[in-house]
Write an enzyme that holds these catalytic residues in place. Structure first.
Site, mmCIF file in Angstrom:
data_model
loop_
_atom_site.group_PDB
_atom_site.id
_atom_site.type_symbol
_atom_site.label_atom_id
_atom_site.label_comp_id
_atom_site.label_asym_id
_atom_site.label_seq_id
_atom_site.Cartn_x
_atom_site.Cartn_y
_atom_site.Cartn_z
ATOM 1 N N SER A 1 -56.331 -4.702 -1.934
ATOM 2 C CA SER A 1 -56.600 -5.047 -3.338
ATOM 3 C C SER A 1 -57.678 -4.104 -3.868
ATOM 4 C CB SER A 1 -57.105 -6.487 -3.424
ATOM 5 O OG SER A 1 -57.620 -6.758 -4.719
ATOM 6 N N TYR B 1 -63.002 -13.159 -0.526
ATOM 7 C CA TYR B 1 -61.787 -12.404 -0.873
ATOM 8 C C TYR B 1 -62.070 -10.897 -0.818
ATOM 9 C CZ TYR B 1 -57.537 -11.057 -3.430
ATOM 10 O OH TYR B 1 -56.336 -10.498 -3.808
ATOM 11 N N LYS C 1 -60.257 -8.241 1.846
ATOM 12 C CA LYS C 1 -59.385 -7.131 1.461
ATOM 13 C C LYS C 1 -59.939 -5.799 1.971
ATOM 14 C CE LYS C 1 -56.099 -9.503 -0.427
ATOM 15 N NZ LYS C 1 -54.750 -9.517 0.153
ATOM 16 N N THR D 1 -49.731 -12.797 -11.969
ATOM 17 C CA THR D 1 -49.102 -13.790 -11.080
ATOM 18 C C THR D 1 -49.937 -15.071 -11.085
ATOM 19 O OG1 THR D 1 -50.312 -13.314 -9.040
ATOM 20 C CG2 THR D 1 -48.398 -11.913 -9.517
#
Ligand code: NAD
Ligand SMILES: OC[C@@H](O)C(O)[C@H](O)CO
Length: 302
Positions: free
Chosen positions: A192, A207, A211, A242
């Site tokens: 990401s 997060y 990544k 999304t």
């Protein structure tokens, strides 16, 4: 003062562990490129063709879009790994894929990628059901937002377990099969932009860290498995439209992300598939290994 390294230090055979020596066996990546006299349009088609069967984890927004692209570019089979709760929402799209690609074999497997026993058993079943496994694409992922000083260890682990350990477990199980098959393969992880920089305004230390770990997972496996003809790469999407970017208070940030992007918008999932196909294609991607492609519309303008 200059120091003299011990003679042993310069002797690679004494410094490098036996299992890291690159034994050059039969390897589809080292064979010369086959001569191709087909017409230009066919050569162009073949350049971006993908071949064989793929395991795809995470049939969410990005995963479903990439599955369609894989089928359009020649994949003959897709084994989908996801958790039951997501199948409930993605099943209509999976049924449409089966209708649109009647010659392809598409099967779903209930797999929580965090569980080693379940992952290993599912990869064994895919081997039995499909014959060979030629590609693995890992899109299963979760996000979690909390201020770092308040983050609970269970929330840290939830993100690490899916994004890092889950990717690793699937890669190890599939890597073993690919090594035994002796026909090489392609593995693609989803990193990401959050692994490259710290996004704004959402606090997401777990997060971002997960990544960044995916990059080193990519490069480590790329270095070890090229000798078996297995290429390992990653994509780093920017903000894609999304459901992942809806929960956890993220919906409120979407206007900020779009406003700070040079293109003034978030990405459409379909805009990621070109990079994925390039990395998985046997021809165009043949010498691409350990790479990460950023697909983010030009980044965030601060
Ligand atoms: N959407 C974005 O803006 C964006 C940007 C960069 C990276 N990514 C990454 O791309 C990947 C796909 O994201 P998306 O936007 O399609 O999200 P999504 O939420 O639509 O899809 C994620 C999928 O992963 C599955 N999953 C979650 N935990 C799982 C588990 N334990 N076992 C098996 N499957 C599990 C979910 O059920 C879901 O189907 C993720 O790794 C995400 O971190 C997304
Ligand atoms: O950085 C983009 C994505 O990885 C992700 O959608 C976002 O960071 C979630 O907060």
């Amino acid at each position: 003062m200059a120091t003299t390294a011990s003679p042993d230090r310069n002797d690679l055979t004494k410094r490098v562990l036996p299992q890291m020596t690159l034994s050059r066996g039969p390897n589809p990546l080292t064979a010369p490129l086959p001569k191709d006299d087909s017409p230009p349009s066919e050569r162009a088609r073949q350049r971006f063709a993908v071949e064989g069967n793929a395991i795809v984890t995470g049939a969410g927004g990005i995963g479903l879009s990439v599955i369609r692209a894989l089928l359009e570019h020649g994949a003959s089979g897709i084994a989908i790994f996801d958790v039951p709760v997501s199948y409930a929402s993605s099943m209509p799209a999976i049924e449409t894929l089966k209708t649109d690609f009647p010659n392809a074999k598409i099967k779903t497997y209930e797999v929580d990628v965090r569980n080693e026993t379940i992952v290993d058993a599912a990869v064994d079943r895919v081997s039995e059901d499909f014959g060979t496994i030629d590609m693995l694409l890992c899109f299963a992922g979760v996000v979690g937002c909390a201020h770092a000083h308040e983050l609970k260890v269970d929330d840290w682990k939830r993100v690490m377990d899916v994004n890092v350990t889950g990717s690793w477990l699937c890669a190890q199980a599939v890597g073993k099969k690919m090594i035994a098959q002796k026909s090489g393969g392609s593995i693609l992880f989803t990193a990401s932009i959050s692994g490259h920089r710290v996004n704004f305004p959402q606090p997401q230390v777990a997060y971002n860290t997960s990544k960044a770990a995916v990059f080193q997972l990519t490069r480590s496996l790329a270095a070890e498995w090229a000798t078996y003809g297995i290429r390992v790469n990653s994509v780093s999407p920017g903000y894609m439209d999304t459901i992942l970017n809806e929960g956890d208070g993220l919906a409120a940030s979407r206007a900020i992300w779009a406003d700070r992007n040079p293109m003034g918008r978030m990405g459409d999932v379909e805009e990621l598939s070109g990079a994925v196909i390039l990395l998985c294609s046997k021809r165009a991607g043949r010498y691409i290994n350990g790479a990460d492609i950023v697909v983010d519309g030009g980044g965030i303008v601060f």
